[in-house]
Design an enzyme around this catalytic site. Structure first.
Site, short mmCIF file in Angstrom:
data_model
loop_
_atom_site.label_atom_id
_atom_site.label_comp_id
_atom_site.label_asym_id
_atom_site.label_seq_id
_atom_site.Cartn_x
_atom_site.Cartn_y
_atom_site.Cartn_z
N ASP A 68 32.33 71.58 27.15
CA ASP A 68 32.29 70.49 26.19
C ASP A 68 31.00 70.58 25.37
O ASP A 68 30.04 71.24 25.75
CB ASP A 68 32.36 69.14 26.93
N GLU A 128 29.00 72.64 20.34
CA GLU A 128 28.41 72.82 18.99
C GLU A 128 26.90 73.02 19.04
O GLU A 128 26.42 73.84 18.26
CB GLU A 128 28.69 71.59 18.11
N ASP A 143 37.04 65.24 19.52
CA ASP A 143 37.36 63.84 19.85
C ASP A 143 37.98 63.14 18.66
O ASP A 143 37.38 62.25 18.05
CB ASP A 143 36.09 63.11 20.29
#
Length: 828
Positions: free
Chosen positions: A406, A409, A479
């Site tokens: 997760d 980035e 998300d």
């Protein structure tokens, strides 16, 4: 005297002029083993052939030395034959496939086919370097402009939530984010690909007069031109340049259940147990965050939460139910973790705001108790070693099957421009910012492969960069909101991502932020508005490379939506069952990716010469045979507009504007418009009705079906009804043939996990349909592997036009035959 001689002898004047001209042009370039070098104005330019179809262009300020080792490109230049020729200011290089020309006066580079067709050209004054101080290092802002044809369409650049497919007239600020993944590679309908090899924040802009890449940091302009002849070929060239995609295990293509988050070992195991009890297929369960405990222990990679007392037993329990488990890991660490304490003294942490912002679990974040969480520096090879050391010891050792990386980035909250000045192992964070996901995913992948080949690498991750396909990763779209507009956005997002040469992509089925649907509806699962959206998203998800339900606020497990006999429950089961019946088709499509550089989610423009599909953002092919037209507008309930983003979405306040609506039966038949591309005929998957392409039709829909069409000439294998992917052998597959054109399909099989397929441990069976003779040839089986079926049955179904069949049921052809690996021919 000299002038008088020349006036009497003009032929000598001509020779003098020619000599002067040739002395200016003959040495305007230097030939190298890869191409040529030249200088113009204040720039050095180099053209390098990497293959007959791949060319690298390098530009830098004249005389300024630099060293560039690509993070994405792994291909070494081939030794190829090419010729050079100069005519005036134009120097041309020609391989056996491609012609590249540079104007030595302006520096303009252009690319042409050998037949002389113009493919792409820089603008005359398109390259620019602007002095820039990058955290104390002298470097440049770099910009390159190109000129595209007016009617040319381009795609790719990763995943954007723009809701549009074509990149024409777009301006995109390419900085990795939660729901936007940037890959600076595009493909053109003219049959080429363009890779801008830069990792800093970059603005892509397409205008009528020019198309440009402008990056904040670059010691050089560095890009690759790839001649592909079509979009598939351009993607294949990019993978040749940056790495091929390995096979995923068969079980990854089954159904996956997840939510934010299972809070105990018993809850997690109980979900798998409940699915088995209900007889609903399931292959995977995902454990989200905080199994490690509090935020100060963020991403400890250990089960420190007392609700997970025996992780080895938990994993074994899941495996004993023939399911698999992946688990959330992050790219940042809390200050009380072992990783933080080892990395911080070595300068391996990046000190900027990331998730979570508070050490206590509350909203809004309590800034009086900062979490102290910091991302690590994945550009540092020692840091990647430390990362894997703890991951292997804490999680891989207990049998976890894969990784949910997760915030890859990573999350960058409370952004300050000075954050880009933070030093990484490879320079400023600004310089390498967009390559963060490539480095962190690559670190895990390379370490796991070095440690074990028994289990294929499977990584689910939130971001990507060029070359990431080589690491066994499937990227999800972040998300995203639970809304119809968000669902609509996912289709072009996934298609552009796939055309960025990274073939594996998926999305949170139902959307991540769903709190707006809870007002007056308890947990939200009985709200018809959410039920309709969830079912339609589920049907879309069944035709993506990974089918995974996940989100917050509203639980997603099927038993929350009712029981067998309830219309929503049954629609979900029907969709999951359909996914499992297509596993032989999907797994074979996955092999086509690995073997032939194919793409699973295919924009229609990839396969059809039809102007109406050039910017079609609501339909696509799944594999090369199945046209998918998801229902992306509410048909039974109001289409509530839901607005939030990946930060404000975490605010759990319910939407006070969501009024409770009337109960909905979902029993009515609705309709939607579908466009069928020209150049072929199509079969309605549900009715087998045959329809000519090149027209828009109105298709009747029900809550449990979306429009699906099969291209004429398709051969599709259908597998058995199962509870998990490997429950039954494929010893009695149904092989459906859709007549109307010649067709071919290769069925791929192997050991389903491990890397023995790389050593040749797999088999293929090729089916060929001859439409003229109405004959199906089942080819000789090629290859072998442990556990291979040596004898099997195929149930051959030659599909009849549904309308014709209703009028004369005897026209249907159905034959079961035995197959022992030798060629067989079946005639209608």
């Amino acid at each position: 005297m000299r002038n008088a001689f020349l006036s009497k002898n003009p032929q000598y004047l001509l020779l003098l002029v020619l000599f002067s001209f040739s002395s200016l042009t003959a040495q305007d370039y230097q030939k190298t083993t890869l191409g040529v070098k030249t200088k113009f104005q204040a720039l050095d330019v180099e053209i390098q052939f990497y293959s007959p179809t791949i060319v690298r262009i390098l530009k830098s300020p004249k005389g300024i030395a630099f060293k560039k080792e690509s993070l994405s490109v792994i291909k070494k230049p081939e030794s190829i034959k090419f010729t050079t020729q100069q005519k005036g200011d134009l120097v041309s290089l020609q391989s056996k496939k491609l012609k590249v020309t540079i104007d030595v006066k302006s520096g303009k580079v252009s690319f042409n086919s050998l037949a002389g067709s113009a493919l792409l050209s820089e603008t005359a004054s398109g390259a620019s370097f602007t002095d820039f101080n990058d955290a104390g290092s002298k470097t440049y802002n770099v910009n390159q402009e190109f000129k595209l044809d007016q009617d040319e369409a381009i795609y790719g650049l990763g995943q954007q939530q723009r809701g549009q497919l074509s990149l024409r007239n777009a301006k995109i600020n390419m900085v990795q984010g939660n729901v936007d993944d940037y890959v600076p590679f595009l493909v053109s309908t003219k049959g080429y690909g363009l890779f801008w090899d830069n990792y800093s924040p970059t603005i892509f802009e397409d205008k009528p007069e020019s198309t440009s890449f402008q990056s904040e940091v670059g010691d050089c302009i560095d890009y690759y031109f790839i001649l592909g002849d079509n979009i598939d070929g351009s993607i294949a060239g990019m993978r040749e340049l940056t790495g091929q995609a390995p096979m995923f295990p068969l079980w990854t293509f089954g159904y996956w259940q997840s939510k934010e988050r299972y809070k105990s070992q018993n809850e997690l195991v109980g979900v798998v147990s409940k699915y088995r009890e209900l007889g609903v297929p399931l292959d995977g369960i995902i454990q989200d965050w905080q199994y490690w405990g509090n935020n100060y222990l963020w991403n400890a990679m250990e089960f420190l939460n007392t609700e997970f007392p025996n992780p080895k037993k938990m994993v074994d329990d899941i495996h004993n139910m023939n399911a698999h488990m992946i688990i959330s890991i992050w790219n940042s660490f809390g200050p009380q973790t072992k990783q933080f304490r080892e990395m911080q003294p070595k300068g391996m942490l990046l000190n900027f705001g990331t998730w979570p912002q508070s050490g206590v679990e509350s909203w809004p974040p309590n800034r009086d108790y900062p979490s102290g969480v910091q991302p690590y520096d994945p550009y540092n090879p020692e840091a990647r070693n430390i990362y894997w050391k703890y991951l292997s010891k804490g999680l891989f050792s207990v049998g976890i099957d894969g990784w949910w990386i997760d915030s890859s980035e990573p999350d960058h909250l409370d952004f300050k421009p000075s954050d880009f000045d933070i030093k990484t192992y490879l320079g400023s964070f600004r310089k390498v910012r967009n390559a963060f996901p490539l480095m962190t995913v690559g670190g895990v992948s390379e370490h796991q492969r070095a440690e074990s080949s028994d289990k294929r690498i499977f990584i689910l991750t939130r971001s990507a960069f060029a070359g990431q396909q080589r690491y066994g990763a499937n990227t999800w779209s972040g998300d995203v909101n639970s809304s119809w507009q968000s669902l609509r956005n996912q289709i072009p997002a996934g298609l552009n991502f796939s055309m960025s040469a990274i073939p594996y992509w998926n999305t949170d089925i139902g959307g991540f932020f769903a709190g707006s649907y809870k007002k007056g509806w308890g947990d939200g699962t009985k709200n018809p508005s959410f039920q309709e959206l969830y079912v339609r998203w589920m049907q879309f998800g069944a035709f993506t490379p990974m089918m995974r339900s996940h989100g917050t606020d509203i639980p997603r497990e099927i038993y929350n939506f009712g029981k067998k006999g309830d219309i929503i429950y049954d629609a979900i089961v029907k969709t999951i069952d359909l996914r499992y019946s297509l596993l032989p088709y999907i797994y074979s499509a996955s092999w086509d990716i690995t073997k032939n550089q194919s793409t699973m989610m295919r924009a229609l423009v990839m396969d059809f010469d039809d102007k109406k599909v050039v910017d079609m953002n609501n339909e696509y092919l799944f594999g090369k045979s199945i046209l998918v037209a998801p229902v992306v507008h509410a048909q039974y309930t109001p289409e509530t507009i839901v607005k939030s983003n990946e930060e404000t979405g975490w605010n759990k306040n319910e939407d006070t504007n969501s009024a409770k609506i009337q109960e909905t039966t979902f029993a009515q038949v609705k309709s939607t418009k579908v466009y069928l591309p020209k150049g072929t005929s199509w079969y309605d998957f549900w009715t087998n009705e045959k329809i000519n392409g090149g027209q828009e039709i109105t298709k009747a829909t029900t809550i449990d079906e979306i429009p699906l069409y099969i291209k004429s000439g398709s051969i599709i294998p259908f597998g058995p009804q199962v509870q998990y992917a490997t429950e039954k052998k494929w010893d009695n597959l149904e092989i459906r043939v859709y007549p109307g054109a010649d067709g071919e399909f290769t069925l791929y099989e192997d050991e389903n996990d491990n890397y023995n397929y790389e050593k040749g441990a797999y088999s293929t069976i090729t089916f060929k349909w001859n439409d003229k003779t109405q004959a199906l040839m089942i080819g000789k089986r090629r290859g072998s592997f442990n556990g291979m079926l040596k004898n099997r049955k195929f149930n051959i179904v030659i599909v009849t036009d549904g309308k014709q069949f209703r009028e004369n049921p005897t026209t249907n052809f159905n034959k079961t035959l035995s197959y022992d690996g030798k060629e067989k021919i079946v005639k209608l």
